[in-house]
Design a protein around this motif. Structure first.
Motif, PDB file in Angstrom:
ATOM      1  N   HIS A   1     -12.437  35.407  18.705  1.00  0.00           N
ATOM      2  CA  HIS A   1     -12.441  33.998  19.098  1.00  0.00           C
ATOM      3  C   HIS A   1     -11.484  33.775  20.271  1.00  0.00           C
ATOM      4  CE1 HIS A   1     -14.763  33.208  15.518  1.00  0.00           C
ATOM      5  NE2 HIS A   1     -13.901  33.950  14.848  1.00  0.00           N
ATOM      6  N   PRO A   2     -11.724  32.714  21.064  1.00  0.00           N
ATOM      7  CA  PRO A   2     -10.907  32.504  22.259  1.00  0.00           C
ATOM      8  C   PRO A   2      -9.452  32.122  21.994  1.00  0.00           C
ATOM      9  CG  PRO A   2     -12.516  30.736  22.009  1.00  0.00           C
ATOM     10  CD  PRO A   2     -12.825  31.759  20.960  1.00  0.00           C
ATOM     11  N   GLY A   3      -9.127  31.593  20.831  1.00  0.00           N
ATOM     12  CA  GLY A   3      -7.741  31.195  20.567  1.00  0.00           C
ATOM     13  C   GLY A   3      -7.442  31.169  19.082  1.00  0.00           C
ATOM     14  N   MET A   4      -6.166  31.020  18.764  1.00  0.00           N
ATOM     15  CA  MET A   4      -5.713  30.997  17.382  1.00  0.00           C
ATOM     16  C   MET A   4      -6.382  29.871  16.595  1.00  0.00           C
ATOM     17  SD  MET A   4      -3.647  32.274  15.024  1.00  0.00           S
ATOM     18  CE  MET A   4      -2.321  33.124  15.841  1.00  0.00           C
ATOM     19  N   GLY A   5      -6.464  28.692  17.190  1.00  0.00           N
ATOM     20  CA  GLY A   5      -7.089  27.567  16.512  1.00  0.00           C
ATOM     21  C   GLY A   5      -8.540  27.843  16.166  1.00  0.00           C
TER      22      GLY A   5
ATOM     23  N   GLN B   1      -8.674  24.305  17.668  1.00  0.00           N
ATOM     24  CA  GLN B   1      -9.295  25.075  18.740  1.00  0.00           C
ATOM     25  C   GLN B   1      -8.235  25.475  19.755  1.00  0.00           C
ATOM     26  OE1 GLN B   1     -12.346  22.692  20.473  1.00  0.00           O
ATOM     27  NE2 GLN B   1     -10.975  21.055  21.084  1.00  0.00           N
ATOM     28  N   GLY B   2      -8.609  26.394  20.603  1.00  0.00           N
ATOM     29  CA  GLY B   2      -7.687  26.844  21.651  1.00  0.00           C
ATOM     30  C   GLY B   2      -6.549  27.681  21.100  1.00  0.00           C
ATOM     31  N   ASP B   3      -5.476  27.737  21.865  1.00  0.00           N
ATOM     32  CA  ASP B   3      -4.343  28.590  21.511  1.00  0.00           C
ATOM     33  C   ASP B   3      -3.380  27.965  20.516  1.00  0.00           C
ATOM     34  OD1 ASP B   3      -5.161  30.738  23.055  1.00  0.00           O
ATOM     35  OD2 ASP B   3      -4.152  29.994  24.847  1.00  0.00           O
TER      36      ASP B   3
END
Length: 183
Positions: A57-61, A131-133
């Motif tokens: 996935h693109p980030g931790m969130g 979502q995101g970092d």
């Protein structure tokens, strides 16, 4: 029903590589085994149900949201980054068994907040929107944090750099020596 341990393994490990690592940090060897294997061994030894989220996935969130979505039926989730190879099964159980009325529970070792962090099922709507970092720290801030005192430096030592891996190796050697001395 028991809470599900969610092992987060979707990160890119860029800090480890930038610090001189030659492989992804989860594949780096610690005491002859990959970092990820140590973490999974501790989770298995706890006897708790678990889920490995390694979907890139693109980030931790995004990773947390995907894992919660995959295990939405759980009564609670213990969010555990995969780069904590020395976390003890007893720490996982202490967090899982903390009083159920607390929405967010976190272990503390010698005054340092660690992982895993337990989130009650009613935190799901907020966790699913991550979502995101940004990880789940925003969810933690929305609730009263309950802490569980543990004697486990492994719950705070994540392997982000080669130096962290060397520190983990020292702790692992000391643990094994202590275990050999008590056997």
């Amino acid at each position: 029903m028991k809470p599900v341990v969610i092992v987060l393994a979707s990160g890119r490990g860029e800090r480890f590589l930038a610090s001189g690592g030659t492989t992804h940090k989860l594949h780096a060897l610690l005491g002859g085994k990959p970092v990820l294997q140590h973490t999974l061994d501790a989770v298995r030894a706890s006897g708790l149900p678990w889920h490995l989220e390694d979907g890139g996935h693109p980030g931790m969130g995004d990773t947390i949201a995907a894992a919660v979505r995959a295990k939405l039926h759980a009564p609670a989730w213990l969010i555990l980054p995969a780069d904590l190879p020395l976390v003890l099964p007893a720490t996982l159980l202490a967090v899982a068994q903390a009083p159920g009325e607390h929405r967010v529970v976190r272990p503390v070792d010698r005054g340092r907040h660690g992982h895993p962090v337990r989130f009650a099922h009613d935190c799901a709507p907020t966790l699913l929107k991550l979502q995101g970092d940004v990880g789940a720290s925003t969810v933690v801030r929305q609730h009263t944090l309950w802490t569980v005192e543990v004697d486990d430096p492994g719950c705070v030592l994540d392997v982000d750099t080669v130096e962290d891996l060397q520190r983990a190796q020292q702790i692992l050697v000391a643990r094994r020596a202590a275990q050999a001395g008590t056997s």
